[in-house]
Design an enzyme around this catalytic site. Structure first.
Site, PDB file in Angstrom:
ATOM      1  N   LYS A   1       0.854  -1.191   0.000  1.00 23.00           N
ATOM      2  CA  LYS A   1       0.000   0.000   0.000  1.00 23.00           C
ATOM      3  C   LYS A   1       0.888   1.239   0.000  1.00 23.00           C
ATOM      4  O   LYS A   1       1.687   1.448   0.905  1.00 23.00           O
ATOM      5  CB  LYS A   1      -0.898   0.009   1.239  1.00 23.00           C
ATOM      6  CG  LYS A   1      -1.693   1.298   1.439  1.00 23.00           C
ATOM      7  CD  LYS A   1      -2.405   1.303   2.789  1.00 23.00           C
ATOM      8  CE  LYS A   1      -3.015   2.666   3.096  1.00 23.00           C
ATOM      9  NZ  LYS A   1      -3.620   2.708   4.456  1.00 23.00           N
TER      10      LYS A   1
ATOM     11  N   LYS B   1     -10.210  12.830   8.153  1.00 24.25           N
ATOM     12  CA  LYS B   1      -9.588  12.591   9.446  1.00 24.25           C
ATOM     13  C   LYS B   1      -9.514  13.884  10.248  1.00 24.25           C
ATOM     14  O   LYS B   1      -9.389  14.975   9.694  1.00 24.25           O
ATOM     15  CB  LYS B   1      -8.157  12.066   9.259  1.00 24.25           C
ATOM     16  CG  LYS B   1      -8.022  10.718   8.594  1.00 24.25           C
ATOM     17  CD  LYS B   1      -6.549  10.368   8.403  1.00 24.25           C
ATOM     18  CE  LYS B   1      -6.367   9.042   7.685  1.00 24.25           C
ATOM     19  NZ  LYS B   1      -6.698   7.893   8.534  1.00 24.25           N
TER      20      LYS B   1
ATOM     21  N   ASP C   1       1.615   6.847   5.334  1.00 25.19           N
ATOM     22  CA  ASP C   1       0.644   5.815   4.955  1.00 25.19           C
ATOM     23  C   ASP C   1       1.110   4.991   3.758  1.00 25.19           C
ATOM     24  O   ASP C   1       0.391   4.114   3.289  1.00 25.19           O
ATOM     25  CB  ASP C   1      -0.716   6.454   4.664  1.00 25.19           C
ATOM     26  CG  ASP C   1      -1.876   5.519   4.954  1.00 25.19           C
ATOM     27  OD1 ASP C   1      -1.699   4.580   5.755  1.00 25.19           O
ATOM     28  OD2 ASP C   1      -2.965   5.719   4.386  1.00 25.19           O
TER      29      ASP C   1
ATOM     30  N   GLU D   1      -9.463   3.429   2.446  1.00 26.71           N
ATOM     31  CA  GLU D   1      -9.035   3.417   1.044  1.00 26.71           C
ATOM     32  C   GLU D   1      -7.922   2.420   0.762  1.00 26.71           C
ATOM     33  O   GLU D   1      -7.751   1.974  -0.367  1.00 26.71           O
ATOM     34  CB  GLU D   1      -8.592   4.825   0.621  1.00 26.71           C
ATOM     35  CG  GLU D   1      -7.152   5.203   0.908  1.00 26.71           C
ATOM     36  CD  GLU D   1      -6.800   5.227   2.391  1.00 26.71           C
ATOM     37  OE1 GLU D   1      -5.630   4.995   2.723  1.00 26.71           O
ATOM     38  OE2 GLU D   1      -7.705   5.473   3.230  1.00 26.71           O
TER      39      GLU D   1
ATOM     40  N   ARG E   1      -7.456  -0.693   1.512  1.00 29.77           N
ATOM     41  CA  ARG E   1      -7.892  -2.002   1.006  1.00 29.77           C
ATOM     42  C   ARG E   1      -8.398  -1.906  -0.426  1.00 29.77           C
ATOM     43  O   ARG E   1      -8.313  -2.879  -1.182  1.00 29.77           O
ATOM     44  CB  ARG E   1      -8.969  -2.569   1.938  1.00 29.77           C
ATOM     45  CG  ARG E   1     -10.253  -1.781   2.002  1.00 29.77           C
ATOM     46  CD  ARG E   1     -11.067  -2.093   3.244  1.00 29.77           C
ATOM     47  NE  ARG E   1     -10.436  -1.558   4.447  1.00 29.77           N
ATOM     48  CZ  ARG E   1     -10.929  -1.719   5.676  1.00 29.77           C
ATOM     49  NH1 ARG E   1     -12.039  -2.424   5.861  1.00 29.77           N
ATOM     50  NH2 ARG E   1     -10.323  -1.192   6.720  1.00 29.77           N
TER      51      ARG E   1
END
EC number: 3.4.11.23
Length: 427
Positions: free
Chosen positions: A195, A207, A218, A279, A281
């Site tokens: 990812k 968020k 991330d 998002e 996944r």
């Protein structure tokens, strides 16, 4: 640069004047670390963090007892995002020095890449940095393809395109093939899927600041599997491995995806979006479909996927999910050999059905009735792995990044997980 502070090791306790809990002492010759045999690597790492906290930026690891693992433990604690540090390493044999140098090159790359500001590291830059790192260690044994923007939509990568279309920086899929055999028909031993969300605002499920301020990290899963492949190559990986990085920003704009949207994937699965902040996944699904098509013996995906994993394990362990007990055991054995923290969390058949949707086969987030968020996220991913019951490992990278310093780590990325995955690939 000032004269180096000498750091030596001792198996004797510190002088009583330093206190019964003292792990280091200072004298005219430098600093002595007092090992107790219980957790020597952890003690060295914690002491290094304290030494850095004293403002000592130039050290010499001196005397007996230093090996590659102890040198590495020191560096893990000593390294920090700000400032320059210099270490004069002890004499090591050629094999240990090569191992240490490879860790310094590759795992520092992982930490520095994760720590990079999102303004400097977009989807395209992340993909190119990954190519550059692996090409540096593998040379002409690597080929790759980068697909971006509207080409993703045209080729059916709808999860990645949907998540990334709200940003001016195009989403990117990196498909990299490490093939040391020279045979284009050689079977693929393993696929790594990462990812690579280079900034995650949460999208319209936005968020709060306290949860967004670390979201440059991330893409930690993508950096981790990239580093793992590079490190495995330096350890002599002689099997074909493919790497898929799913890179995008998750931002708000007039073109961003919305709650209630339905994504149709190439394997026929339809997914209703009920949380744009789930998002990761959605983009991983595209990479897992590609990985499954290679028919490898093993698929490993890595992602900073859920807050639920951090709630369970803090930032101290990576969470491991698998239906394959034997393969999970192999990874945990690799983690033990590399002294890296992994913990297996539950994943059962019923988790696959805990993402109900009134309008599609799957919802991209669990409802309040199914609160096991890390397990249901893994269950979601399993729908995109052709043979999910065998040969698939999902790593929720809860130990990738720390927002604040602790006794063993500075703030920022840790690089944990790279050596474990590399160990498994070369076992």
């Amino acid at each position: 640069m000032t004269e180096a502070m000498k750091i030596t090791l001792s198996t004797q306790p510190a002088d009583a004047r330093w206190g019964e809990k003292a792990t280091y002492s200072i004298n005219n010759d430098g600093i002595t670390l007092h090992l107790n045999g219980a957790d020597d690597l952890g003690l060295i790492q914690r002491a290094a963090r304290k030494i850095d906290g004293l403002g000592i930026k130039h050290v010499q690891l001196s005397g007996e007892g230093w090996d590659a693992d102890r040198c590495w433990a020191f560096w893990q604690g000593y390294k920090a995002p700000k400032g320059t540090r210099k270490v004069e390493w002890p004499d090591l044999d050629d094999a240990q020095r090569q191992e240490l140098d490879n860790r310094l090159m590759i795992i520092d790359w992982v930490r520095d890449t994760i720590n990079a500001p999102a303004e400097e590291l977009g989807p395209s830059q992340l993909a190119q940095r990954a190519v550059d790192l692996i090409s540096n260690v593998a040379g002409d044994r690597v080929t790759y393809r980068i697909t971006k923007g509207e080409d993703l939509r045209e080729q059916g990568y709808m999860g990645l395109h949907t998540v990334g279309r709200g940003s001016e920086r195009s989403p990117v899929l990196l498909a990299l093939d490490y093939n040391p055999t020279g045979d284009k028909e050689a079977p693929v031993y393993a696929c790594l899927v990462g990812k690579g969300i280079t900034f995650d605002s949460g999208g319209y499920s936005i968020k709060q600041t306290a949860f967004m301020d670390s979201m440059k990290s991330d893409m930690g899963g993508a950096a981790t599997v990239t580093g793992a492949l590079a490190f495995a190559i330096t350890r002599g990986l002689n099997k074909r491995v493919k790497l898929f990085l799913c890179c995008a920003d998750n931002l708000i704009s007039g073109n961003a995806f919305k709650l209630g949207d339905i994504i149709t994937y190439r394997n026929g699965k339809k997914v209703e979006v009920m949380n744009t902040d789930a998002e990761g996944r959605l983009v991983l699904a595209d990479g897992l479909i590609d990985a499954s098509a290679q028919k490898p013996e093993m698929i490993i995906d890595a992602a900073t996927l859920t807050g639920a994993a951090k709630t369970a394990l803090g930032n101290d362990y990576h969470a491991l999910f698998s239906f394959d007990d034997a393969l999970a055991g192999r990874l945990l054995a690799s983690a033990s050999q590399e002294n890296e923290p992994f913990w297996r969390l539950p994943l059962a058949e019923f988790h696959r059905s805990q993402l109900p949707s009134n309008f599609a086969e799957l919802n991209n987030t669990g409802s309040a009735a199914y609160p096991a968020g890390a397990s249901t996220a893994a269950g979601f991913l399993s729908h995109f792995v052709e043979n999910y019951q065998q040969g698939w490992l999902h790593i929720d990278c809860s130990a990738t990044y720390r927002k604040a310093p602790v006794e063993q780590w500075s703030a920022g990325a840790t690089g944990l997980g790279v050596r474990t995955i590399a160990n498994l690939l070369t076992a």
